[in-house]
Enzyme design. Structure first.
Site, PDB file in Angstrom:
ATOM      1  N   LYS A 131       0.884  -1.299   0.086  1.00 48.85           N
ATOM      2  CA  LYS A 131       0.051   0.028   0.028  1.00 48.85           C
ATOM      3  C   LYS A 131       0.811   1.297   0.160  1.00 48.85           C
ATOM      4  CE  LYS A 131      -4.019   2.071   1.638  1.00 48.85           C
ATOM      5  NZ  LYS A 131      -3.988   3.358   1.308  1.00 48.85           N
ATOM      6  N   CYS A 424      25.435  25.179  30.865  1.00 52.62           N
ATOM      7  CA  CYS A 424      25.115  23.666  30.615  1.00 52.62           C
ATOM      8  C   CYS A 424      24.107  23.246  31.801  1.00 52.62           C
ATOM      9  CB  CYS A 424      26.423  22.963  30.657  1.00 52.62           C
ATOM     10  SG  CYS A 424      26.069  21.157  30.956  1.00 52.62           S
TER      11      CYS A 424
HETATM   12  S1  IVH Z   1      -6.164  -0.584  -5.295  1.00 51.77           S
HETATM   13  C1  IVH Z   1     -10.500  -0.799  -6.290  1.00 51.77           C
HETATM   14  N1  IVH Z   1      -3.704  -0.930  -4.513  1.00 51.77           N
HETATM   15  O1  IVH Z   1      -4.836   3.181  -1.375  1.00 51.77           O
HETATM   16  C2  IVH Z   1      -9.228  -0.739  -5.325  1.00 51.77           C
HETATM   17  N2  IVH Z   1      -4.665   1.109  -3.872  1.00 51.77           N
HETATM   18  O2  IVH Z   1      -7.829   3.333  -0.205  1.00 51.77           O
HETATM   19  C3  IVH Z   1      -8.538   0.498  -5.763  1.00 51.77           C
HETATM   20  N3  IVH Z   1      -3.195   2.732  -2.728  1.00 51.77           N
HETATM   21  O3  IVH Z   1      -6.680   5.851  -3.397  1.00 51.77           O
HETATM   22  C4  IVH Z   1      -7.262   1.050  -5.099  1.00 51.77           C
HETATM   23  N4  IVH Z   1      -1.332   0.995  -2.768  1.00 51.77           N
HETATM   24  O4  IVH Z   1      -4.127   5.597  -3.602  1.00 51.77           O
HETATM   25  C5  IVH Z   1      -4.662  -0.202  -4.579  1.00 51.77           C
HETATM   26  N5  IVH Z   1      -1.407  -1.455  -4.157  1.00 51.77           N
HETATM   27  C6  IVH Z   1      -2.515  -0.612  -3.986  1.00 51.77           C
HETATM   28  C7  IVH Z   1      -2.470   0.505  -3.416  1.00 51.77           C
HETATM   29  C8  IVH Z   1      -3.510   1.391  -3.470  1.00 51.77           C
HETATM   30  C9  IVH Z   1      -1.887   2.497  -2.307  1.00 51.77           C
HETATM   31  C10 IVH Z   1      -3.995   3.585  -2.355  1.00 51.77           C
HETATM   32  C11 IVH Z   1      -4.699   4.279  -3.410  1.00 51.77           C
HETATM   33  C12 IVH Z   1      -6.189   4.246  -3.432  1.00 51.77           C
HETATM   34  C13 IVH Z   1      -6.050   3.998  -1.871  1.00 51.77           C
HETATM   35  C14 IVH Z   1      -7.429   3.371  -1.618  1.00 51.77           C
END
Ligand code: IVH
Length: 687
Positions: A131, A424
């Site tokens: 993420k 100090c």
């Molecule tokens: S998938 C249908 N994959 O997290 C799902 N999101 O809360 C669509 N994000 O706005 C998102 N890493 O900016 C997905 N590996 C990842 C991600 C990711 C970061 C962020 C993205 C999105 C938010 C979702």
């Protein structure tokens, strides 16, 4: 955070049942305000975790009291507000959000829901990925050519940032294929790597501009530049993780296959991904990434699990703003807000004064934090942290907790400015701060200042230095306070009776400490050098010195040129080493330590032949082929020393044309005189 705790923090009373409507309205306006600051201004006002808590409370309220629901509630939309400056883009397929999970139970119940939804008992395969902590973007390619890039915006309408996205070098302007789909919406995250973020903030500081709170805000701020030349300088990156509309092509049957396809098309995809089976499988991925998190070059706030088979994804479908087939497994929040009760200063082993915020205890990432560093005086001013302020505290991995920022809107009227002390706080010596340096120091040195002494002694016994187990902070403190230990050499004079009389010291533990002290006598040269605590000599420099000189005496006698010849040592470090070694007190310390039995294996470093080891040479006159400094370097490389004047201790005088008084002196003292040829022969084959 519990609801009541939240109220306490906000200085409010939890409302009675009749106040639900007011509470919901208040939550909505707070959430809107913070979201505006975050998404539109790129200047967050509260930590994410607190925003999430407010959001969760509103969600819970609305589901308990459906009559409160309203279409314009922040819970009904996915992201931020589109910026007015950029052209708006309608997303053909909405850009959704993902639900969050935090605990193992959350993951297990997600997996259970998925299996129930599929009516299947067998383990589901999940595509696991990171993420990323950046911002979501949609890249539209028509016949393989990048035609448009848009931010997520509110999920339905985003901002057209095509010009800026074109400057992101890793994003292909044309896909690497002869057979591109007619149209494809590639989705992924734009982010800034930690190193690029650090460089950017360094530059912002230098030119007096505002620094960014974190890489995500920096990435967002950079992408929303109206001038794409600025974006181009910001080194943004992109990782793809999803797909929107697709025409004239087939959806790959699995999410993992989609990412493989992207990679083949030249679209950046992160390598940290895997397909795992069931809850146990994804938890394994989570644990692995958790261990390596700090070593990753970019920031992540968790991992994401997506049902791998697209057919299963479609069967599961969506609930309001998020798919049922995906879950973000978030790491515990690394930031929290709390109050600064006071700002104290800590005196380090080099005398450096570090302002430290004393905090109302707060749990950050699962650990209770009561102190956070403010680094130095300039940082306190730059962040404008005052006593009484509400601040955001951050604790990432095993780094020392730090104050990230003040929450200005929660500043009470009676805050006090921090003043760097002029004396100090430990020894009363004057504090000095050279103009060009950020660090203020106690001028007492470790003879006068107990804090520096304690710091230096603790450094000496620490694991990577002499590694004396059992000599912890409290024991060292007692030893220093009772005057039993002043220099590291005193550790080796401690006896059983002395130690057993200390607080919380039974005879058994005293014996263990003595054993550990005895054991530390057998060490390595690198550890010994590091343990001395020479300024600017960290572990790797100590290792380089040990490798280069092989023997302590060679280092003790080294000239500036010889120290500078050590790998990665520049003038500042060399100066620090030479000035440490030229102090008679330090020399005495080293001798005392050796005399008490501290030893290591000495190596003659591999430096070719040492024909002139221990010899002193004087160079005089003009040599036929060698320049003066070339000859001097050859002498030093062969282990000899070059001096400027002839005495009884001189081993040889190398004389060229027009040699004057030095030659005469050598003749007078009967010192062997060599010409260049004889000198070169001597270097080849010492007699
Ligand atoms: S998938 C249908 N994959 O997290 C799902 N999101 O809360 C669509 N994000 O706005 C998102 N890493 O900016 C997905 N590996 C990842 C991600 C990711 C970061 C962020 C993205 C999105 C938010 C979702």
């Amino acid at each position: 955070m519990s609801r009541d705790a939240l109220f306490t923090k906000l200085g409010q009373q939890a409302p009675g049942a009749s106040d639900w409507r007011g509470r919901a309205e208040w939550l909505r306006s707070e959430l809107n305000r913070h979201a505006h600051a975050y998404y539109v201004l790129d200047q967050p006002t509260i930590p994410d975790a607190e925003y999430d808590a407010l959001f969760a409370e509103l969600q819970a309220l609305e589901s308990e009291h459906p009559e409160l629901a309203s279409a314009d509630s922040p819970t009904q939309r996915v992201g931020g507000t589109p910026l007015p400056e950029f052209r708006q883009v309608q997303h053909d397929v909405p850009m959704l959000s993902i639900n969050n999970g935090f605990s193992e139970e959350d993951i297990e119940s997600f997996d259970r829901r998925v299996r129930e939804g599929l009516g299947s008992d067998s383990a589901v395969e999940y595509a696991c990925e990171l993420k990323f902590d950046g911002l979501a973007i949609n890249l539209r390619y028509e016949r393989g050519v990048l035609v448009q890039a848009a931010t997520r915006g509110d999920g339905t309408t985003g901002e057209d940032v095509t010009a800026n996205i074109r400057t992101v070098r890793s994003i292909p302007l044309r896909l690497q294929t002869n057979d591109p789909p007619l149209l494809i919406d590639v989705r992924g995250e734009v982010l800034m790597f930690k190193a690029d973020f650090a460089r950017l903030n360094q530059r912002q500081r230098e030119v007096g501009h505002k620094e960014f709170a974190n890489p995500r805000n920096a990435a967002a701020g950079s992408l929303r530049q109206l001038d794409s030349r600025i974006t181009a300088q910001r080194h943004l990156r992109f990782f793809a993780y999803g797909i929107g509309r697709l025409e004239g092509g087939d959806f790959p049957p699995r999410h993992s296959a989609l990412l493989d396809w992207y990679r083949a098309l030249g679209i950046p995809v992160c390598d940290e991904r895997a397909v795992a089976r069931g809850a146990a499988g994804v938890l394994g991925f989570f644990a692995d990434i958790g261990r390596r998190r700090t070593a990753l070059p970019y920031e992540i706030d968790g991992v994401v699990y997506k049902v791998d088979r697209v057919a299963q994804q479609q069967a599961l479908g969506f609930v309001s703003r998020a798919p049922r087939f995906a879950l973000a497994h978030k790491f515990p929040a690394e930031e929290a807000t709390t109050t600064v009760l006071d700002i104290g200063v800590q005196v380090g082993r080099t005398g450096a004064l570090t302002p430290v915020a004393r905090l109302a205890p707060v749990s950050v990432g699962g650990v209770t934090v009561t102190n956070a560093t403010l680094h130095n005086e300039d940082e306190v001013r730059r962040k404008d942290v005052r006593i009484g302020d509400n601040v955001i505290v951050r604790r990432a991995g095993d780094v020392i907790p730090e104050v990230v920022a003040v929450v200005p809107e929660r500043r009470p009227p009676d805050v006090r400015q921090f003043e760097m002390p002029v004396a100090c706080p430990v020894c009363g010596s004057p504090i000095t701060r050279p103009e060009e340096e950020a660090v203020a120091r106690c001028s007492g040195g470790w003879i006068k200042c107990a804090a520096q002494r304690k710091g230096g002694l603790l450094h000496f016994v620490s694991r990577r230095a002499m590694d004396i187990e059992g000599l912890g902070e409290q024991l060292v403190e007692q030893l220093v306070d009772r005057g039993l230990v002043t220099t590291p050499a005193d550790f080796y004079k401690l006896g059983l009776v002395m130690l057993s009389e200390l607080d919380r010291m039974a005879e058994k533990s005293a014996q263990n400490v003595l054993k550990a002290i005895e054991k530390s006598k057998s060490t390595t040269l690198a550890r010994f050098i590091y343990a001395l605590g020479i300024r600017h000599v960290g572990e790797s420099t100590a290792k380089a010195l040990a490798r280069h000189f092989g023997m302590l005496d060679a280092m003790l006698e080294a000239s500036e040129a010889e120290v500078l010849a050590v790998d990665d040592i520049g003038p500042v470090v060399a100066h620090s080493i030479l000035s440490f070694l030229s102090d008679p007190l330090n020399r005495e310390l080293i001798e005392q330590l050796r005399a008490s039995g501290v030893h290591w294996e000495e190596n003659v470093p591999e430096r070719g032949n040492q024909a002139l080891a221990g010899k002193t040479i004087v160079l005089t006159g003009t040599l036929p082929t060698l320049k003066r400094d070339e000859a001097a370097a050859m002498v030093e490389a062969a282990g000899g020393k070059v001096t400027g004047s002839v005495s009884k201790k001189t081993s040889y005088v190398v004389a060229g044309d027009d040699a004057g008084s030095k030659l005469a002196k050598a003749q007078e003292l009967g010192i062997p005189i060599l010409d260049e040829t004889e000198f070169l022969t001597l270097l080849e084959s010492p007699e």
